[in-house]
Design a protein around this motif. Structure first.
Motif, PDB file in Angstrom:
ATOM      1  N   MET A  61       0.968  -1.017  -0.012  1.00 27.63           N
ATOM      2  CA  MET A  61      -0.043  -0.074   0.082  1.00 27.63           C
ATOM      3  C   MET A  61       0.631   1.194  -0.044  1.00 27.63           C
ATOM      4  SD  MET A  61      -3.197  -1.186  -0.136  1.00 27.63           S
ATOM      5  CE  MET A  61      -3.970   0.274   0.316  1.00 27.63           C
ATOM      6  N   HIS A  62       0.445   2.053  -0.797  1.00 29.79           N
ATOM      7  CA  HIS A  62       1.387   3.436  -0.997  1.00 29.79           C
ATOM      8  C   HIS A  62       0.345   4.685  -0.834  1.00 29.79           C
ATOM      9  CE1 HIS A  62       4.807   1.377  -2.768  1.00 29.79           C
ATOM     10  NE2 HIS A  62       3.858   0.966  -3.601  1.00 29.79           N
ATOM     11  N   GLU A  63       0.417   5.108   0.361  1.00 28.73           N
ATOM     12  CA  GLU A  63      -0.313   6.268   0.648  1.00 28.73           C
ATOM     13  C   GLU A  63       0.262   7.450   1.208  1.00 28.73           C
ATOM     14  OE1 GLU A  63      -3.541   3.564   3.149  1.00 28.73           O
ATOM     15  OE2 GLU A  63      -2.206   4.655   4.373  1.00 28.73           O
ATOM     16  N   LEU A  64      -0.317   8.814   0.713  1.00 30.41           N
ATOM     17  CA  LEU A  64       0.352   9.960   0.924  1.00 30.41           C
ATOM     18  C   LEU A  64       0.341  10.170   2.514  1.00 30.41           C
ATOM     19  CD1 LEU A  64      -1.814  12.221  -1.347  1.00 30.41           C
ATOM     20  CD2 LEU A  64       0.712  11.356  -1.712  1.00 30.41           C
ATOM     21  N   GLN A  65      -0.440   9.771   3.283  1.00 35.68           N
ATOM     22  CA  GLN A  65      -0.429  10.161   4.791  1.00 35.68           C
ATOM     23  C   GLN A  65       0.505   9.306   5.847  1.00 35.68           C
ATOM     24  OE1 GLN A  65      -3.042   8.687   3.151  1.00 35.68           O
ATOM     25  NE2 GLN A  65      -3.963   7.114   4.433  1.00 35.68           N
ATOM     26  N   SER A  66       1.009   8.128   5.159  1.00 31.58           N
ATOM     27  CA  SER A  66       1.862   7.376   5.734  1.00 31.58           C
ATOM     28  C   SER A  66       2.783   6.572   5.035  1.00 31.58           C
ATOM     29  CB  SER A  66       0.995   6.412   6.681  1.00 31.58           C
ATOM     30  OG  SER A  66       0.302   5.221   5.724  1.00 31.58           O
ATOM     31  N   PRO A  67       4.079   6.178   5.374  1.00 33.49           N
ATOM     32  CA  PRO A  67       4.830   5.238   4.525  1.00 33.49           C
ATOM     33  C   PRO A  67       4.376   4.060   4.084  1.00 33.49           C
ATOM     34  CG  PRO A  67       5.878   5.739   6.899  1.00 33.49           C
ATOM     35  CD  PRO A  67       4.508   6.167   6.899  1.00 33.49           C
ATOM     36  N   SER A  68       4.862   3.518   2.901  1.00 37.66           N
ATOM     37  CA  SER A  68       4.368   2.285   2.511  1.00 37.66           C
ATOM     38  C   SER A  68       4.347   1.199   3.300  1.00 37.66           C
ATOM     39  CB  SER A  68       5.246   1.892   0.928  1.00 37.66           C
ATOM     40  OG  SER A  68       5.053   3.015   0.267  1.00 37.66           O
ATOM     41  N   PHE A  69       3.466   0.139   3.244  1.00 33.83           N
ATOM     42  CA  PHE A  69       3.249  -0.811   4.176  1.00 33.83           C
ATOM     43  C   PHE A  69       2.848  -2.135   3.364  1.00 33.83           C
ATOM     44  CE2 PHE A  69      -0.372   1.532   4.899  1.00 33.83           C
ATOM     45  CZ  PHE A  69      -1.594   0.426   4.782  1.00 33.83           C
ATOM     46  N   ALA A  70       3.153  -3.268   3.989  1.00 31.71           N
ATOM     47  CA  ALA A  70       2.345  -4.634   3.288  1.00 31.71           C
ATOM     48  C   ALA A  70       1.029  -4.723   3.962  1.00 31.71           C
ATOM     49  CB  ALA A  70       3.418  -5.608   3.473  1.00 31.71           C
ATOM     50  N   LEU A  71       0.156  -5.222   3.346  1.00 32.11           N
ATOM     51  CA  LEU A  71      -1.206  -5.300   3.775  1.00 32.11           C
ATOM     52  C   LEU A  71      -1.839  -6.822   3.488  1.00 32.11           C
ATOM     53  CD1 LEU A  71      -3.747  -4.339   5.374  1.00 32.11           C
ATOM     54  CD2 LEU A  71      -4.814  -3.583   2.989  1.00 32.11           C
ATOM     55  N   ILE A  72      -1.971  -7.609   4.457  1.00 28.27           N
ATOM     56  CA  ILE A  72      -2.131  -8.824   4.233  1.00 28.27           C
ATOM     57  C   ILE A  72      -3.768  -8.645   4.068  1.00 28.27           C
ATOM     58  CG2 ILE A  72      -2.777 -11.005   5.516  1.00 28.27           C
ATOM     59  CD1 ILE A  72      -0.231 -10.849   6.912  1.00 28.27           C
ATOM     60  N   THR A  73      -4.330  -9.115   2.680  1.00 30.39           N
ATOM     61  CA  THR A  73      -5.480  -8.894   2.498  1.00 30.39           C
ATOM     62  C   THR A  73      -6.429 -10.013   2.404  1.00 30.39           C
ATOM     63  OG1 THR A  73      -5.041  -9.386  -0.052  1.00 30.39           O
ATOM     64  CG2 THR A  73      -5.192  -6.930   0.617  1.00 30.39           C
ATOM     65  N   GLY A  74      -5.777 -11.199   2.631  1.00 32.45           N
ATOM     66  CA  GLY A  74      -6.580 -12.528   2.688  1.00 32.45           C
ATOM     67  C   GLY A  74      -5.543 -13.617   3.575  1.00 32.45           C
ATOM     68  N   LEU A  75      -6.067 -14.551   4.241  1.00 34.77           N
ATOM     69  CA  LEU A  75      -5.424 -15.405   4.932  1.00 34.77           C
ATOM     70  C   LEU A  75      -6.436 -16.551   5.474  1.00 34.77           C
ATOM     71  CD1 LEU A  75      -3.018 -17.118   6.204  1.00 34.77           C
ATOM     72  CD2 LEU A  75      -3.356 -15.668   8.005  1.00 34.77           C
ATOM     73  N   VAL A  76      -6.266 -17.700   5.108  1.00 29.66           N
ATOM     74  CA  VAL A  76      -7.071 -18.856   5.294  1.00 29.66           C
ATOM     75  C   VAL A  76      -6.276 -20.229   5.329  1.00 29.66           C
ATOM     76  CG1 VAL A  76      -8.191 -19.380   3.070  1.00 29.66           C
ATOM     77  CG2 VAL A  76      -9.411 -19.766   5.118  1.00 29.66           C
TER      78      VAL A  76
END
Length: 164
Positions: free
Chosen positions: A85-100
């Motif tokens: 995720m690249h956002e203006l308001q915060s440094p980039s981060f990895a987002l786990i969007t699903g886990l099963v």
């Protein structure tokens, strides 16, 4: 000394062997079944289309599966998906969007192994933080993430608007 007791052959139990690898197009049917366990119904055809779409974003999106090796074939028993995720308001981060993990194989370290794969991939992408969201009702998942070193940082509402 004999390998049998009272005339019965010695039984040796072998723990199942699990491997983690990138998700492939041919995993679509099993991913569809697992997605339903997560609460998201999608046909294997729809999943296949999504796998193709995400394959064009290899530097910012990844998905991994855990397979149980058996004599017949490798069976996909879990999956995890992550995006940068690249956002203006915060440094980039990895987002786990699903886990099963398949209901029948939970509490065997498979989710932990999938998270470790995401951590390694995220480091390779130069990301220093991983986030995950989880529905408020999924208390077992919350306990899992806390055990894995995640910290609860906020509670939020999610809004959606369908575009026609």
């Amino acid at each position: 000394m004999s390998d049998s007791l009272a005339g019965h052959p010695k039984v040796t139990s072998h723990a199942p062997t699990f491997t983690v690898r990138p998700m492939l197009l041919e995993d679509a049917k099993e991913i569809s079944v697992l997605s339903a366990q997560l609460g998201y119904q999608a046909s294997s055809e729809a999943i296949a289309q999504r796998i193709v779409q995400m394959s064009s974003h290899t530097g910012s999106h990844a998905a991994f599966v855990t397979c149980m090796q058996s004599m017949q074939a490798d069976e996909v028993i879990g999956w995890i998906e992550v995006t940068i995720m690249h956002e203006l308001q915060s440094p980039s981060f990895a987002l786990i969007t699903g886990l099963v993990v398949n209901d029948a194989y939970r509490s065997q370290g498979i989710g932990k192994r999938l998270c470790a794969e995401v951590e390694a991939w995220s480091r390779e992408q130069g990301v220093a933080k991983i986030r995950v969201t989880s529905r408020i009702a999924r208390e077992d998942a919350h306990r899992f993430y806390l055990r894995e070193g995640f910290e609860r940082i906020k509670t939020w509402a999610v809004f959606e608007k369908m575009l026609s």
